[in-house]
Scaffold this motif. Structure first.
Motif, PDB file in Angstrom:
ATOM      1  N   ARG A 115      -2.239  -6.123  -8.726  1.00 20.18           N
ATOM      2  CA  ARG A 115      -2.742  -5.386  -7.565  1.00 20.18           C
ATOM      3  C   ARG A 115      -4.263  -5.312  -7.532  1.00 20.18           C
ATOM      4  O   ARG A 115      -4.883  -5.288  -6.454  1.00 20.18           O
TER       5      ARG A 115
ATOM      6  N   ASP B 149      -6.916  -7.547  -3.903  1.00 12.26           N
ATOM      7  CA  ASP B 149      -7.307  -6.181  -3.579  1.00 12.26           C
ATOM      8  C   ASP B 149      -8.049  -6.133  -2.244  1.00 12.26           C
ATOM      9  O   ASP B 149      -7.800  -5.254  -1.411  1.00 12.26           O
TER      10      ASP B 149
ATOM     11  N   ILE C 233      -5.548  -6.610   0.620  1.00  8.98           N
ATOM     12  CA  ILE C 233      -4.773  -5.400   0.870  1.00  8.98           C
ATOM     13  C   ILE C 233      -5.610  -4.372   1.627  1.00  8.98           C
ATOM     14  O   ILE C 233      -5.122  -3.681   2.530  1.00  8.98           O
ATOM     15  N   THR C 234      -6.884  -4.287   1.302  1.00  9.89           N
ATOM     16  CA  THR C 234      -7.777  -3.392   2.050  1.00  9.89           C
ATOM     17  C   THR C 234      -7.844  -3.791   3.514  1.00  9.89           C
ATOM     18  O   THR C 234      -7.814  -2.937   4.413  1.00  9.89           O
TER      19      THR C 234
ATOM     20  N   THR D 214      -4.503  -2.698   5.177  1.00 14.65           N
ATOM     21  CA  THR D 214      -4.259  -1.258   5.324  1.00 14.65           C
ATOM     22  C   THR D 214      -5.314  -0.525   6.133  1.00 14.65           C
ATOM     23  O   THR D 214      -5.048   0.534   6.701  1.00 14.65           O
TER      24      THR D 214
ATOM     25  N   PHE E  34       4.090  -4.865  -3.096  1.00 13.33           N
ATOM     26  CA  PHE E  34       3.280  -3.670  -3.325  1.00 13.33           C
ATOM     27  C   PHE E  34       3.547  -2.659  -2.215  1.00 13.33           C
ATOM     28  O   PHE E  34       3.519  -2.997  -1.022  1.00 13.33           O
ATOM     29  N   ASP E  35       3.791  -1.416  -2.604  1.00 17.82           N
ATOM     30  CA  ASP E  35       3.928  -0.326  -1.652  1.00 17.82           C
ATOM     31  C   ASP E  35       2.573   0.325  -1.454  1.00 17.82           C
ATOM     32  O   ASP E  35       1.985   0.863  -2.398  1.00 17.82           O
ATOM     33  N   GLU E  36       2.071   0.242  -0.224  1.00 16.10           N
ATOM     34  CA  GLU E  36       0.766   0.807   0.109  1.00 16.10           C
ATOM     35  C   GLU E  36       0.935   1.726   1.315  1.00 16.10           C
ATOM     36  O   GLU E  36       0.740   1.328   2.460  1.00 16.10           O
TER      37      GLU E  36
END
Length: 472
Positions: free
Chosen positions: A423, A429, A432-433, A436, A212-214
């Protein structure tokens, strides 16, 4: 873990009763004799069990008389375990080592529907199942079973605490489930039935992967469901892809991974890192007889740059990461916990989900043979043992016997499990939070209807929640 023949021979000879093929063992207790000798040599708590003491019997006939007091090998085995259910929760014995070996390779008789079982919110005697995932290529996939489905009946009978074992885990190779709507943890039948057939199937433990691109983060994701040596090359291939795609962060999903091979766990840790080649990853503690008979280096597992598992021999694809993120639940156990705990002294480890099981003991397979390995096995039966023989700790000598607490507590919502690898799947999810933004947050349950998790489909396979080393 490598053992020389000299070490195995030492252990065999250190027991009071020899392991010679020529000894005159009564035929009605030859399996019981194997059980006693194997536990006497290798059981982690051998020194705590008076009946396993080297001084317990002064002659063969005294041992045989003792063993004839047990009607079957399983009764003897259970009687010799230390604080069964409290300290030793995980030793077991089987009467078919072929099925055991198949299970180590990921092969079981299954419909391909992997599920958890929970009690109703308003009635703890009633049970419902929820589909965790579906193994690709199985009957469950062909019949349209998907993650998140709820079922409350099997063959027309409602699941309860009293009957779920006989309904779901019998020797029958076919069964029918009745689907239901979740209804806030008190499912209601919706009239849909699905008939499922079991067959022998080998599950690839590398379930799914994605990137995944974040923003400035390129995040790799891997759902890994067992530490199965047969799929070490597939695991390495996923890391080759992560490496070529220049991932900056990695999420490893171990939420349903009950463990497996210590060697494969070491390979995975080496794929995540790479900068610690040759350094200590974990250490093993065996009983005093075993430790006194072997070089201490035999009990050290080191980071490595090479897979050499007897199936494949190839360089490890390492990411040299300084940070790693795991997704866990109470079904994350043994070798899963080993990877997390083993990495803690080396890199920054963060975890999203719920606390792991807390299992830091491992086993080996003992066969009825002169050296307890699979050379020259007794042809008269197929019994084998998987006793606990070691405790495992990280480089600093630590483990978490009560389970590893997550950095971010975030339980699964059984009414909204999401799609694994997507995603927007809730736990991914949330991870990922964390990656990032660094925000841990505070878990606020959207629903109070979790009930109690009582079992799952993997717990009823021969290798459930197992961590093992290879006896050579």
């Amino acid at each position: 873990m490598k053992f020389t023949r000299l070490f195995i021979l030492f252990i065999a000879l250190s027991t009071l009763i020899s392991c010679s093929k020529n000894e005159n063992i009564p035929t009605d207790i030859e399996v019981q004799t194997f059980v006693w000798k194997g536990l006497n040599a290798y059981y982690l708590w051998q020194g705590e069990i008076p009946d396993l003491s080297d001084r317990r019997f002064s002659a063969d006939q005294q041992l045989y008389s003792y063993l004839q007091g047990f009607s079957n090998p399983e009764n003897l085995f259970e009687s010799l375990l230390f604080e069964r259910g409290v300290t030793d929760k995980f030793s077991w014995i089987v009467d078919d080592y072929i099925a055991l070996e198949n299970s180590f390779e990921g092969t079981t008789e299954t419909s391909g529907m992997e599920f958890g079982l929970r009690t109703f919110e308003n009635d703890p005697t009633k049970v419902y199942g929820y589909v965790r995932y579906v193994v690709p290529g199985t009957d469950a996939e062909n019949k349209g079973i998907t993650r998140g489905m709820i079922f409350t009946q099997v063959n027309g009978t409602a699941l309860t605490l009293a009957n779920y074992r006989s309904l779901l885990f019998s020797s029958s190779t076919s069964y029918t489930i009745q689907l239901a709507d979740f209804n806030s943890g008190n499912p209601t039948e919706n009239g849909t039935e699905i008939a499922l057939d079991k067959s022998q199937f080998t599950e690839n433990s590398v379930h799914t992967s994605a990137i995944f691109d974040e923003g400035t983060n390129k995040i790799g994701y891997l759902m890994y469901n067992a530490f199965t040596p047969q799929f070490d090359d597939e695991l390495n291939a996923v890391f080759a892809n992560f490496k070529s795609e220049l991932v900056t962060d990695l999420v490893i999903d171990l939420r349903y991974n009950g463990g497996g091979s210590v060697r494969t766990a070491t390979y995975l840790a080496s794929m995540i890192t790479g900068q610690f080649n040759g350094d200590v990853f974990s250490k093993q503690r065996w009983n005093s007889k075993v430790e006194e008979a072997s070089d201490p280096s035999n009990f050290i597992n080191n980071f490595t740059d090479q897979i050499n598992n007897g199936i494949v021999n190839q360089p490890i694809n390492s990411l040299n990461l300084e940070n790693i993120y795991f997704i866990t639940t109470g079904s994350s156990a043994s070798a899963s916990e080993l990877v997390i705990n083993g990495l803690v002294p080396h890199i920054n480890v963060k975890q999203v989900g719920t606390k792991t099981l807390g299992k830091y003991v491992g086993s080996i397979t003992l066969y009825d043979s002169p050296n307890f390995n699979k050379t020259d096995v007794n042809p008269n039966h197929n019994w084998a043992m998987q006793p606990i023989v070691l405790e495992i700790v990280n480089k600093d000598g630590n483990n978490d016997k009560d389970g590893i607490e997550p950095t971010v507590e975030f339980p699964e919502d059984y009414g909204n499990l999401g799609v694994l690898g997507d995603r927007n799947e809730p736990l991914l999810d949330r991870t990922i939070t964390l990656i990032t933004t660094g925000a841990r947050g505070v878990f606020t349950p959207q629903n109070t209807y979790f009930g109690e998790e009582i079992s799952n489909s993997k717990l009823h396979t021969p290798t459930s929640n197992n961590m093992y080393v290879e006896l050579k």
